[in-house]
Structure formats: structure tokens, C-alpha cells
Scaffold this motif. Structure first.
Motif, PDB file in Angstrom:
ATOM      1  N   ALA A 160       0.826  -1.211   0.000  1.00 19.79           N
ATOM      2  CA  ALA A 160       0.000   0.000   0.000  1.00 19.79           C
ATOM      3  C   ALA A 160       0.861   1.263   0.000  1.00 19.79           C
ATOM      4  CB  ALA A 160      -0.923  -0.004   1.216  1.00 19.79           C
ATOM      5  N   ILE A 161       1.919   1.268   0.812  1.00 21.55           N
ATOM      6  CA  ILE A 161       2.778   2.450   0.884  1.00 21.55           C
ATOM      7  C   ILE A 161       3.555   2.625  -0.420  1.00 21.55           C
ATOM      8  CG2 ILE A 161       4.760   3.485   2.069  1.00 21.55           C
ATOM      9  CD1 ILE A 161       3.721   2.294   4.653  1.00 21.55           C
ATOM     10  N   ARG A 162       4.022   1.514  -1.003  1.00 21.82           N
ATOM     11  CA  ARG A 162       4.731   1.606  -2.285  1.00 21.82           C
ATOM     12  C   ARG A 162       3.838   2.232  -3.358  1.00 21.82           C
ATOM     13  NH1 ARG A 162       7.027  -4.371  -2.919  1.00 21.82           N
ATOM     14  NH2 ARG A 162       8.612  -4.403  -1.295  1.00 21.82           N
ATOM     15  N   LYS A 163       2.584   1.820  -3.383  1.00 22.08           N
ATOM     16  CA  LYS A 163       1.649   2.351  -4.387  1.00 22.08           C
ATOM     17  C   LYS A 163       1.487   3.854  -4.215  1.00 22.08           C
ATOM     18  CE  LYS A 163      -1.074  -1.828  -5.247  1.00 22.08           C
ATOM     19  NZ  LYS A 163      -2.394  -2.491  -5.089  1.00 22.08           N
ATOM     20  N   GLN A 164       1.440   4.317  -2.963  1.00 20.07           N
ATOM     21  CA  GLN A 164       1.309   5.748  -2.703  1.00 20.07           C
ATOM     22  C   GLN A 164       2.562   6.499  -3.145  1.00 20.07           C
ATOM     23  OE1 GLN A 164      -0.573   6.939   1.116  1.00 20.07           O
ATOM     24  NE2 GLN A 164      -0.754   4.741   1.514  1.00 20.07           N
ATOM     25  N   LEU A 165       3.721   5.871  -2.960  1.00 17.03           N
ATOM     26  CA  LEU A 165       4.973   6.495  -3.405  1.00 17.03           C
ATOM     27  C   LEU A 165       5.002   6.635  -4.917  1.00 17.03           C
ATOM     28  CD1 LEU A 165       7.535   4.625  -1.099  1.00 17.03           C
ATOM     29  CD2 LEU A 165       6.823   7.006  -0.911  1.00 17.03           C
ATOM     30  N   LEU A 166       4.640   5.556  -5.613  1.00 14.15           N
ATOM     31  CA  LEU A 166       4.658   5.565  -7.074  1.00 14.15           C
ATOM     32  C   LEU A 166       3.639   6.541  -7.647  1.00 14.15           C
ATOM     33  CD1 LEU A 166       5.078   1.754  -7.787  1.00 14.15           C
ATOM     34  CD2 LEU A 166       6.749   3.546  -8.205  1.00 14.15           C
ATOM     35  N   LEU A 210      13.637   3.100   0.400  1.00 17.49           N
ATOM     36  CA  LEU A 210      12.501   3.954   0.066  1.00 17.49           C
ATOM     37  C   LEU A 210      12.216   4.991   1.148  1.00 17.49           C
ATOM     38  CD1 LEU A 210      10.059   1.315  -1.458  1.00 17.49           C
ATOM     39  CD2 LEU A 210      11.497   2.951  -2.656  1.00 17.49           C
ATOM     40  N   VAL A 211      12.473   4.652   2.387  1.00 18.76           N
ATOM     41  CA  VAL A 211      12.264   5.582   3.497  1.00 18.76           C
ATOM     42  C   VAL A 211      13.483   5.548   4.403  1.00 18.76           C
ATOM     43  CG1 VAL A 211       9.761   5.231   3.427  1.00 18.76           C
ATOM     44  CG2 VAL A 211      11.146   3.890   5.027  1.00 18.76           C
ATOM     45  N   GLU A 212      13.597   6.566   5.256  1.00 20.17           N
ATOM     46  CA  GLU A 212      14.696   6.598   6.212  1.00 20.17           C
ATOM     47  C   GLU A 212      14.205   7.138   7.548  1.00 20.17           C
ATOM     48  OE1 GLU A 212      17.760   9.103   4.748  1.00 20.17           O
ATOM     49  OE2 GLU A 212      16.462  10.815   4.369  1.00 20.17           O
ATOM     50  N   PRO A 213      14.495   6.422   8.638  1.00 13.26           N
ATOM     51  CA  PRO A 213      14.122   6.916   9.964  1.00 13.26           C
ATOM     52  C   PRO A 213      15.100   7.994  10.414  1.00 13.26           C
ATOM     53  CG  PRO A 213      15.226   4.804  10.144  1.00 13.26           C
ATOM     54  CD  PRO A 213      15.097   5.090   8.682  1.00 13.26           C
ATOM     55  N   ARG A 214      14.597   9.036  11.049  1.00 15.61           N
ATOM     56  CA  ARG A 214      15.445  10.087  11.589  1.00 15.61           C
ATOM     57  C   ARG A 214      15.192  10.168  13.086  1.00 15.61           C
ATOM     58  NH1 ARG A 214      14.274  14.750   6.981  1.00 15.61           N
ATOM     59  NH2 ARG A 214      14.890  13.479   5.169  1.00 15.61           N
ATOM     60  N   PHE A 255      10.879   9.343   7.085  1.00 18.84           N
ATOM     61  CA  PHE A 255      10.691  10.207   5.928  1.00 18.84           C
ATOM     62  C   PHE A 255      10.955   9.443   4.637  1.00 18.84           C
ATOM     63  CE2 PHE A 255      11.430  12.943   9.457  1.00 18.84           C
ATOM     64  CZ  PHE A 255      10.795  14.140   9.187  1.00 18.84           C
ATOM     65  N   VAL A 256      10.261   9.863   3.576  1.00 17.84           N
ATOM     66  CA  VAL A 256      10.529   9.308   2.256  1.00 17.84           C
ATOM     67  C   VAL A 256      11.913   9.790   1.829  1.00 17.84           C
ATOM     68  CG1 VAL A 256       9.802   9.218  -0.162  1.00 17.84           C
ATOM     69  CG2 VAL A 256       8.096   9.318   1.669  1.00 17.84           C
ATOM     70  N   GLY A 316      11.068  13.321   0.675  1.00 16.63           N
ATOM     71  CA  GLY A 316      11.313  14.253   1.765  1.00 16.63           C
ATOM     72  C   GLY A 316      10.155  14.417   2.718  1.00 16.63           C
ATOM     73  N   GLN A 317       8.983  13.884   2.342  1.00 13.39           N
ATOM     74  CA  GLN A 317       7.800  14.033   3.190  1.00 13.39           C
ATOM     75  C   GLN A 317       7.828  13.044   4.348  1.00 13.39           C
ATOM     76  OE1 GLN A 317       4.125  14.086   0.982  1.00 13.39           O
ATOM     77  NE2 GLN A 317       2.870  13.613   2.770  1.00 13.39           N
ATOM     78  N   LYS A 318       7.346  13.469   5.481  1.00 14.30           N
ATOM     79  CA  LYS A 318       7.285  12.604   6.659  1.00 14.30           C
ATOM     80  C   LYS A 318       6.076  11.687   6.580  1.00 14.30           C
ATOM     81  CE  LYS A 318       6.992  12.748  11.718  1.00 14.30           C
ATOM     82  NZ  LYS A 318       6.903  13.611  12.915  1.00 14.30           N
ATOM     83  N   LEU A 319       6.281  10.414   6.897  1.00 10.52           N
ATOM     84  CA  LEU A 319       5.171   9.464   6.943  1.00 10.52           C
ATOM     85  C   LEU A 319       4.343   9.701   8.204  1.00 10.52           C
ATOM     86  CD1 LEU A 319       6.759   6.043   5.887  1.00 10.52           C
ATOM     87  CD2 LEU A 319       5.536   7.671   4.460  1.00 10.52           C
TER      88      LEU A 319
END
Length: 256
Positions: free
Chosen positions: A22-28, A67-71, A77-78, A35-38
Motif C-alpha cells: 500500500a505504501i509503495r503504491k502511494q509512493l509511485l 525507500l524511506v529513512e528513519p530520523r 521520511f521518504v 522528503g515528506q514525513k510518513l
């Protein structure tokens, strides 16, 4: 009761896989931008109707795929400097053995030149980052902990030292799948997790590091070519051994 040979039993997908899809589909689709925060774990839990454990598992997989990175203290974030289309493609590679060889082939094309450029262009801070990643690999190895993240950090630091952001972006696309020795990789085996195997990797890393710190571009290229070429050969040998084992197992089973 006998089971019909035509009956196909499909594995029920894990809950985390549904979240990942589901998240991949939203990214695509561009619904979540680079850069957007999940949403927070709590919000995702409510959205998908699953536990926090499932959400964490899904986010860890998305992070492993680049695809994402925790800060720390800020959230997840994406990834900003990455093509989400390529990232999703890398994420969908699956655990096919041939993919590891394809990835190594791509890395050869990218990282041989990045090593040469790093030897010429690196600044003091970038050289220190390469060294830090090298010694972090050593520390993790001595502690009998997974070295995959440190291995990737070493190669990423070299890419960063080219001062060409596209070298870093390409490694980020591949994500942790670029490192078969990582215990979280679908290609990891007891062999690649062995101390002797990883000691061999570290010796090859040292040759690369020495060439870069000495500013010898051609030596750095050759050291990287040797390292990744040897990785290709090691993986081919593992595949051949696995195939031979499978063939002998089938033969033994047929003789029962």
C-alpha cells in the motif's frame, strides 16, 4: 484423504506485506512525496488496522529497500534523493538468486569509477567517513554482529567522496540488497556470515581504502574491480554448490 495434484494452495500474505504494498503504491502515485514525513506509527496502526509490530516490520523493510529513512526523534521520511520508481523496482526484486549477480554487475559499472574519483576528489571529512565505515565493519565483525550496514556504509562513503550525488543515489536505489553478506539479505547464507568469509571482504576493503587515502585513482579502481569481481565469483560458486546439493537431494529421494 488424498490431495488432488491440481490443487494449488497459496500462501496467505503477511500483514506487513500488505502495508508495504500500500505504501509503495502511494509512493509511485506521488501521493507521498520525496522528503515528506510518513504518518506516525500510531496513525499507521489505525489506518491499516494492524499492530505496531506489523507497522514496524513494514517500515524496516521499506527502509532496507531505500525507500524511506528513519530520523532519530523526528520520524520516518521518504528518501529525498532517490527515484521512487527505481526504488520500488529494487524492492520488488524478490529473493531470486540471479538478482544478486545482476546487482553485483551493476555495482561493478558504478563503483569502479566511483573509487577512482574518490581517490582524486575526496576531502578530509569524506576520507574520514570512509575510514570510519571501515573500522565500524571491523568492530561489528569482532563483536560477531551483522556487518551488512557497515559494509554498505563503506561503499556509500566512497560514492559520496566522488562529490557526484548520482553515485550515491544509485547505491541508495539498490539499498541493503547490494550487500549479500548482510544477515538480513535474502541471499545471505551461513558461509557469507562466517568469520573467515568476512575477513576476506575486510582485506579487500583495506586495499581499496589504502589506494583512496594515497590518492591513487587507478589503484583504487583496480582494487574495487578485484573486490566486486571476487564477490561475483564467490556468489557463482555458492549458486553452483546449492544447485549440486539440490540435484543430489532429488536423486537420493528418487532412489528411496
Amino acid at each position: 484423504m488424498s490431495v488432488s495434484p491440481d490443487l494449488k494452495v497459496e500462501r496467505k500474505p503477511k500483514l506487513s506485506e500488505s502495508v508495504i504494498t500500500a505504501i509503495r503504491k502511494q509512493l509511485l502515485a506521488g501521493e507521498i512525496l520525496p522528503g515528506q514525513k510518513l504518518p506516525t506509527e500510531g496513525q499507521l496502526t489505525e489506518t491499516f488496522g494492524v499492530s505496531r509490530t506489523v507497522i514496524r516490520e513494514a517500515l524496516a523493510k521499506l527502509a532496507a529497500d531505500g525507500l524511506v529513512e528513519p530520523r532519530q526523534g523526528a520520524g520516518v521520511f521518504v528518501t529525498e534523493h532517490i527515484s521512487t520508481m527505481f526504488g520500488a523496482l529494487a524492492a520488488d526484486m524478490g529473493a531470486k538468486d540471479s538478482i544478486a549477480l545482476h546487482v553485483l554487475e551493476v555495482r561493478l559499472a558504478i563503483e569502479i569509477e566511483s573509487a577512482g574519483l574518490a581517490a582524486i576528489r575526496r576531502n578530509a571529512a569524506q576520507e574520514a567517513a570512509i575510514q570510519e565505515a571501515f573500522f565500524e565493519f571491523e568492530r561489528m565483525l569482532l563483536a560477531s554482529q551483522p556487518t551488512g550496514p557497515a559494509d554498505l556504509a563503506f561503499h556509500r562513503a566512497i560514492a559520496s567522496a566522488t562529490n557526484n550525488p548520482f553515485y550515491v543515489e544509485m547505491l541508495d536505489v539498490l539499498g541493503r540488497r547490494a550487500i549479500p553478506c548482510d544477515v538480513t539479505s535474502p541471499w545471505s547464507t551461513e558461509l557469507v556470515q562466517s568469520d573467515s568469509y568476512q575477513r576476506g571482504l575486510q582485506r579487500e576493503h583495506l586495499v581499496i581504502l589504502n589506494a583512496i587515502t594515497a590518492g591513487h585513482a587507478e589503484a583504487a579502481r583496480e582494487a574495487m574491480r578485484t573486490h566486486l569481481g571476487a564477490s561475483q565469483q564467490r556468489y557463482r560458486e555458492r549458486l553452483q554448490a546449492r544447485q549440486a546439493f539440490y540435484a543430489s537431494s532429488v536423486k537420493a529421494a528418487a532412489g528411496e
